[in-house]
Design a protein around this motif. Structure first.
Motif, PDB file in Angstrom:
ATOM      1  N   ASN A 267       0.823  -1.209   0.000  1.00  0.00           N
ATOM      2  CA  ASN A 267       0.000   0.000   0.000  1.00  0.00           C
ATOM      3  C   ASN A 267       0.858   1.262   0.000  1.00  0.00           C
ATOM      4  O   ASN A 267       1.969   1.269   0.541  1.00  0.00           O
ATOM      5  CB  ASN A 267      -0.905   0.016   1.240  1.00  0.00           C
ATOM      6  N   PRO A 268       0.373   2.359  -0.577  1.00  0.00           N
ATOM      7  CA  PRO A 268       1.112   3.624  -0.537  1.00  0.00           C
ATOM      8  C   PRO A 268       1.011   4.263   0.838  1.00  0.00           C
ATOM      9  O   PRO A 268       0.144   3.917   1.647  1.00  0.00           O
ATOM     10  CB  PRO A 268       0.392   4.468  -1.593  1.00  0.00           C
ATOM     11  N   ILE A 269       1.914   5.200   1.098  1.00  0.00           N
ATOM     12  CA  ILE A 269       1.861   5.973   2.338  1.00  0.00           C
ATOM     13  C   ILE A 269       1.894   7.466   1.986  1.00  0.00           C
ATOM     14  O   ILE A 269       2.383   7.853   0.919  1.00  0.00           O
ATOM     15  CB  ILE A 269       3.028   5.639   3.291  1.00  0.00           C
ATOM     16  N   ILE A 270       1.349   8.273   2.868  1.00  0.00           N
ATOM     17  CA  ILE A 270       1.331   9.721   2.652  1.00  0.00           C
ATOM     18  C   ILE A 270       2.697  10.303   3.012  1.00  0.00           C
ATOM     19  O   ILE A 270       3.302   9.921   4.019  1.00  0.00           O
ATOM     20  CB  ILE A 270       0.225  10.377   3.502  1.00  0.00           C
ATOM     21  N   VAL A 271       3.192  11.199   2.158  1.00  0.00           N
ATOM     22  CA  VAL A 271       4.486  11.857   2.389  1.00  0.00           C
ATOM     23  C   VAL A 271       4.218  13.267   2.889  1.00  0.00           C
ATOM     24  O   VAL A 271       3.587  14.080   2.201  1.00  0.00           O
ATOM     25  CB  VAL A 271       5.319  11.898   1.094  1.00  0.00           C
ATOM     26  N   ARG A 272       4.672  13.554   4.110  1.00  0.00           N
ATOM     27  CA  ARG A 272       4.451  14.867   4.712  1.00  0.00           C
ATOM     28  C   ARG A 272       5.783  15.504   5.076  1.00  0.00           C
ATOM     29  O   ARG A 272       6.810  14.846   5.119  1.00  0.00           O
ATOM     30  CB  ARG A 272       3.601  14.743   5.977  1.00  0.00           C
ATOM     31  N   GLY A 273       5.741  16.781   5.346  1.00  0.00           N
ATOM     32  CA  GLY A 273       6.928  17.478   5.826  1.00  0.00           C
ATOM     33  C   GLY A 273       7.433  18.511   4.845  1.00  0.00           C
ATOM     34  O   GLY A 273       7.301  18.351   3.628  1.00  0.00           O
ATOM     35  N   ARG A 274       8.006  19.582   5.385  1.00  0.00           N
ATOM     36  CA  ARG A 274       8.498  20.684   4.556  1.00  0.00           C
ATOM     37  C   ARG A 274       9.591  20.223   3.596  1.00  0.00           C
ATOM     38  O   ARG A 274       9.683  20.697   2.469  1.00  0.00           O
ATOM     39  CB  ARG A 274       9.043  21.785   5.469  1.00  0.00           C
ATOM     40  N   GLY A 300       1.815  13.571  -3.309  1.00  0.00           N
ATOM     41  CA  GLY A 300       1.821  13.462  -1.854  1.00  0.00           C
ATOM     42  C   GLY A 300       1.904  12.050  -1.323  1.00  0.00           C
ATOM     43  O   GLY A 300       1.669  11.829  -0.128  1.00  0.00           O
ATOM     44  N   GLU A 301       2.240  11.079  -2.184  1.00  0.00           N
ATOM     45  CA  GLU A 301       2.316   9.685  -1.747  1.00  0.00           C
ATOM     46  C   GLU A 301       3.631   9.048  -2.164  1.00  0.00           C
ATOM     47  O   GLU A 301       4.238   9.426  -3.168  1.00  0.00           O
ATOM     48  CB  GLU A 301       1.170   8.858  -2.350  1.00  0.00           C
TER      49      GLU A 301
END
Length: 309
Positions: A267-274, A300-301
């Motif tokens: 499964n994909p994951i969400i990519v967060r952060g500046r 964003g993934e």
């Protein structure tokens, strides 16, 4: 219904940066390493001719999934070109096909090298692994056939004349994927009007692995003297480099254990952060320093393409 066969050997993973000796084929080297390590899977990242020595990166276990990224890396070779003969194999193994009494000067050689820097067109040797109508060129050449091998673009990042002698010259070249040093020697000789072939060849670098990481085959074979099997395998495993080191040129994404579980499930994951990458065709994710997946980043993934156990 029969049960699937259990793979033979250990599920050991990592990279071994072998210093391959001369007169030893790349496939032969992989077989020897697989046997020494009792590994389930083993493969190399870029063939090195039997007459050549030097760096042969060998992937064990899950590291075989990262072979394409090493195959695409830059390589550095030191080689000698002997003047006066062009040979059927473009190295010492073949028979002389063209001869000349002319010998180039150091100035003539130096003046030639800028023509071989940058993106150049190169015709691979007749004795090469290039496929022609589904067959390897070297198989056709051994049958006495002369085949028309099309030229292709290769990248030469730098080439340096190390030493010029009367009958030979020593060079160092940094090049991209698919470059044949034997073709360079052949073409140098033709352009200089004296003919030439590779008489020595050693690979000293395959990105991202440096020369200092190389392990001589003799050092590994010497460990066979250790009678205790577990002790012997532990001594061999100490030479392995972590699989993730092969991906050091790619963007790196540290993730949590929960995210690692999702990736392992495909499964994909969400990519967060500046500082998070926005768009990447290839990146790798690790959790607690352990390689979890290679994937792409977009919208964003992080979407996994290759997952590691």
């Amino acid at each position: 219904m029969s049960k699937p066969r259990k793979p033979k050997g250990r599920p050991v993973s990592g990279w071994l940066i072998l210093d391959k000796p001369e007169d030893f084929g790349s496939t032969e080297a992989v077989s020897k390493i697989k046997w020494l390590f009792n590994a389930q899977k083993c493969g190399h990242a870029g063939t090195l001719d039997p007459l050549a020595s030097g760096m042969l990166p060998i992937a064990l276990g899950d590291a075989t999934k990262t072979v394409p990224y090493v195959m695409d890396g830059r390589k550095v070779y030191e080689f000698a070109v002997s003047w006066g003969e062009e040979r059927s194999t473009d190295d010492l193994e073949g028979e002389a096909t063209l001869t000349s009494d002319k010998r180039p000067t150091e100035a003539e050689i130096s003046a030639l090298l800028p023509n071989y820097t940058g993106t150049i067109n190169q015709v691979p040797p007749q004795f090469s692994a290039i496929k022609i109508a589904g067959e390897r060129a070297y198989d056709l050449a051994r049958d006495g056939e002369t085949v028309d091998i099309p030229s292709r673009e290769v990248e030469i990042h730098r080439i340096t004349l190390l030493k010029a002698e009367t009958d030979r010259a020593l060079f160092e070249v940094e090049c991209g994927k698919g470059t044949y040093v034997r073709s360079l020697a052949r073409d140098f000789g033709r352009d200089l009007g004296c003919y030439g072939h590779v008489s020595e060849l050693r690979r000293t670098f395959v990105a991202p692995f440096s020369e200092e990481r190389m392990v001589p085959l003799a050092d590994l074979v010497a460990l066979e003297e250790i009678e205790d099997r577990e002790e012997r395998l532990a001594a061999l495993d100490a030479y392995l480099i972590d699989t993730a080191e092969a991906l050091s040129s790619l963007p790196h994404l540290p993730i949590t254990d929960d995210q690692a579980h999702r990736l392992r499930m495909g499964n994909p994951i969400i990519v967060r952060g500046r500082d998070a990458p926005l768009e990447e065709a290839d990146a790798y994710a690790t959790a607690r320093g352990r390689l979890i997946a290679i994937g792409e980043i977009g919208q964003g993934e992080f979407r996994p393409k290759r997952v590691f156990g």
